[in-house]
Design an enzyme around this catalytic site. Structure first.
Site, short mmCIF file in Angstrom:
data_model
loop_
_atom_site.label_atom_id
_atom_site.label_comp_id
_atom_site.label_asym_id
_atom_site.label_seq_id
_atom_site.Cartn_x
_atom_site.Cartn_y
_atom_site.Cartn_z
N GLU A 43 0.81 -1.20 0.00
CA GLU A 43 0.00 0.00 0.00
C GLU A 43 0.86 1.28 0.00
O GLU A 43 1.80 1.40 0.80
CB GLU A 43 -0.92 0.00 1.23
CG GLU A 43 -1.82 1.22 1.34
CD GLU A 43 -2.60 1.51 0.06
OE1 GLU A 43 -3.12 0.55 -0.54
OE2 GLU A 43 -2.65 2.68 -0.33
N THR A 46 -6.12 2.36 -4.99
CA THR A 46 -5.84 0.92 -4.89
C THR A 46 -6.64 0.12 -5.90
O THR A 46 -6.11 -0.78 -6.56
CB THR A 46 -6.18 0.41 -3.47
OG1 THR A 46 -5.21 0.90 -2.56
CG2 THR A 46 -6.16 -1.10 -3.42
N HIS A 63 -0.69 3.32 4.96
CA HIS A 63 -1.68 4.16 4.25
C HIS A 63 -1.76 5.53 4.91
O HIS A 63 -1.64 5.64 6.13
CB HIS A 63 -3.05 3.47 4.29
CG HIS A 63 -4.09 4.12 3.43
ND1 HIS A 63 -4.65 5.33 3.70
CD2 HIS A 63 -4.67 3.70 2.28
CE1 HIS A 63 -5.53 5.65 2.76
NE2 HIS A 63 -5.56 4.68 1.88
N ASP A 93 1.26 0.25 -5.07
CA ASP A 93 0.06 0.53 -5.89
C ASP A 93 0.01 1.96 -6.40
O ASP A 93 -0.48 2.21 -7.51
CB ASP A 93 -1.23 0.17 -5.13
CG ASP A 93 -1.43 0.97 -3.85
OD1 ASP A 93 -2.57 0.99 -3.36
OD2 ASP A 93 -0.46 1.58 -3.35
N HIS A 94 0.54 2.93 -5.63
CA HIS A 94 0.54 4.32 -6.07
C HIS A 94 1.38 5.13 -5.08
O HIS A 94 1.93 4.56 -4.12
CB HIS A 94 -0.89 4.89 -6.12
CG HIS A 94 -1.68 4.60 -4.88
ND1 HIS A 94 -1.38 5.19 -3.65
CD2 HIS A 94 -2.69 3.74 -4.63
CE1 HIS A 94 -2.21 4.72 -2.73
NE2 HIS A 94 -3.01 3.84 -3.29
C1 GP9 Z 1 -8.93 -0.02 1.22
C2 GP9 Z 1 -7.44 -0.04 1.00
C3 GP9 Z 1 -6.88 1.38 0.75
O1 GP9 Z 1 -9.44 -1.34 1.38
O2 GP9 Z 1 -7.15 -0.88 -0.10
O3 GP9 Z 1 -7.30 1.81 -0.49
P1 GP9 Z 1 -6.80 3.20 -1.16
O4 GP9 Z 1 -7.26 4.32 -0.24
O5 GP9 Z 1 -5.28 3.18 -1.24
O6 GP9 Z 1 -7.47 3.18 -2.50
MN MN Z 2 -3.74 2.22 -2.14
#
Ligand code: GP9
Ligand code: MN
Length: 432
Positions: free
Chosen positions: A38, A82, A199, A258-259
């Site tokens: 993440e 994500t 996150h 992912d980003h």
């Molecule tokens: C939510 C988690 C975070 O289940 O995958 O998602 P994001 O905020 O990075 O899209």
């Molecule tokens: Mn994400």
């Protein structure tokens, strides 16, 4: 729709990149474990904060010869964050210009996605492990249309409050508490672990903190290193389990960020930590700061190493299929195999910005990669080259949107492929 579908088929067929014969099928029949890091950016790899490696375990994978480690791999997400990354990796089609494709189209669209392809071509079982509620990003509905057999969401874990972060189960618990489910999957399996501890705003309880934060004064920059370190430890613990259980030698492990984690608006806070000027760090670097790790760890090989080719999340599925000995040419995919001699190195961002091995083009501004200088008087040759690249980017984004918004895969069944029936899947926890 058939005219629209034909345009998509013509583009993707012409754009298809043949496999590299040396690598085609080298991982055939192996389990595929995907680890979604993440908000993990590439600059963390091999980075030291105050002389200490932030992510020593991931660095050891990245620098080792059992891993193909991509140095110029970009995230290409839009507002779906994500879920956009997931959509690209599962289908090799882009997310939408606005919103999340999972949320907007996931419940009703026809997909020809990795779980179904691997099941039908390689008899793979499939599962996602993610300690958030299953309805977040409409995953529970979308995964059924993708053909995921299992989805272990928060309902499968002990989610009392001190086990949770804002987006679900802490990473070390996710990996640890998933073992009892992973070991029951029929091999070969395709298993995706979606982490959440790293996150925004990157908070972590004291007892799980084992890394000193930075001191820029912006806590969401300072703590990024703390949660990234925790994530690194969680992945290390999971690898130890894979080795002890014997799964390690039968698997390949795909790891990606992912980003971005630190948003552009905070780059100037981050700048001093990266040896950049805290006053002049330019837009150009934002595009460079969109790099995320992509690693394919294949236990037992010795031919791994740093891969310089430019690519992005859209390219993962054809690359993976070819490593597993599955020909991707009959599927509608916008990415190309990163190992192919004819891999397309023009990386499209959802905004229309694009990166090539030499240039970053943001609107009508051309930046020279590496120096970040603006090319104010491009030669005619360069103008022509970048005009063609811009056209290719526009076309592939538009065709991907046409395919997804008009749900055109209803009308195209690849030879030998059986359309997914979402009714076949029920993710509710069975009373065990
Ligand atoms: C939510 C988690 C975070 O289940 O995958 O998602 P994001 O905020 O990075 O899209
Ligand atoms: Mn994400």
């Amino acid at each position: 729709e058939s005219a629209d579908l034909n345009k998509v088929l013509t583009f993707t067929k012409e754009h298809y990149a043949k496999p590299n014969p040396d690598l085609f099928g080298i991982a055939q029949g192996k389990n595929v474990i995907v680890i979604h890091l993440e908000s993990f950016q590439q600059f963390l790899i091999n980075y030291k904060l105050d002389g200490k490696e932030v992510t020593p375990f991931l660095n050891s994978l990245y620098n080792g010869n059992e891993t193909y480690s991509f140095a110029n791999f970009f995230n290409q997400v839009g507002q779906g964050k994500t879920s956009d990354a997931e959509n690209m990796l599962e289908t090799s089609t882009y997310g939408l210009p606005q919103g999340s494709l999972f949320t907007t189209l996931g419940s009703d669209n026809t997909f020809q996605a990795a779980p179904a392809i691997l099941n039908q071509e390689g008899n793979y079982s499939s599962a996602v492990f993610h300690g958030n509620v299953g309805s977040f990003w409409n995953r529970d509905n979308t995964y059924k249309n993708m053909g995921y057999q299992y989805f272990f969401d928060a309902s499968y874990y002990n989610t009392n409050s001190n086990n949770l972060t804002e987006y679900g189960l802490k990473d070390k618990l996710l990996f640890h508490d998933s073992v009892k489910y992973l070991e029951r999957l029929q091999q070969p399996f395709y298993a995706k672990f979606i982490t959440v501890s790293n996150h925004f705003p990157f908070e972590l309880d004291k007892k799980n903190t084992s890394f000193k934060a930075a001191n820029t004064g912006d806590s969401t920059v300072d703590n990024y290193f703390v949660t990234a370190h925790y994530l690194d430890q969680a992945v290390n613990e999971f690898f130890n389990y894979l080795k002890e259980s014997g799964l390690y030698n039968n698997s390949i492990i795909v790891i990606y960020g992912d980003h971005y984690g630190i948003s552009d608006s905070r780059n100037l806070k981050l700048a001093p930590l990266l040896g950049k000027s805290a006053t002049t760090w330019s837009d150009y670097d934002d595009a460079q700061m969109q790099r995320v790790p992509f690693m394919i760890h294949i236990p037992g090989i010795t031919t791994g190493g740093i891969q310089e080719q430019y690519g992005g999340e859209i390219d993962v599925l054809p690359t993976l299929l070819h490593l597993l000995g599955i020909d991707s040419s009959k599927y509608v995919q916008f990415g190309t195999d990163l190992f192919s001699p004819s891999h397309d190195q023009v990386v499209a961002f959802r905004s229309g910005t694009f990166v090539t091995p030499k240039y970053t083009v943001v609107g009508s501004t051309i930046y020279q990669n590496g120096s970040g200088t603006v090319i104010t008087h491009p030669t005619n040759k360069l103008k022509q080259e970048l005009k063609a690249d811009k056209q290719k980017v526009r076309t592939e984004l538009a065709l991907s949107d046409s395919l997804n918004n008009k749900n055109l895969l209803r009308f195209y069944v690849p030879a030998g492929f059986t359309p997914v029936n979402p009714q076949n899947y029920n993710y509710k926890k069975q009373l065990s």
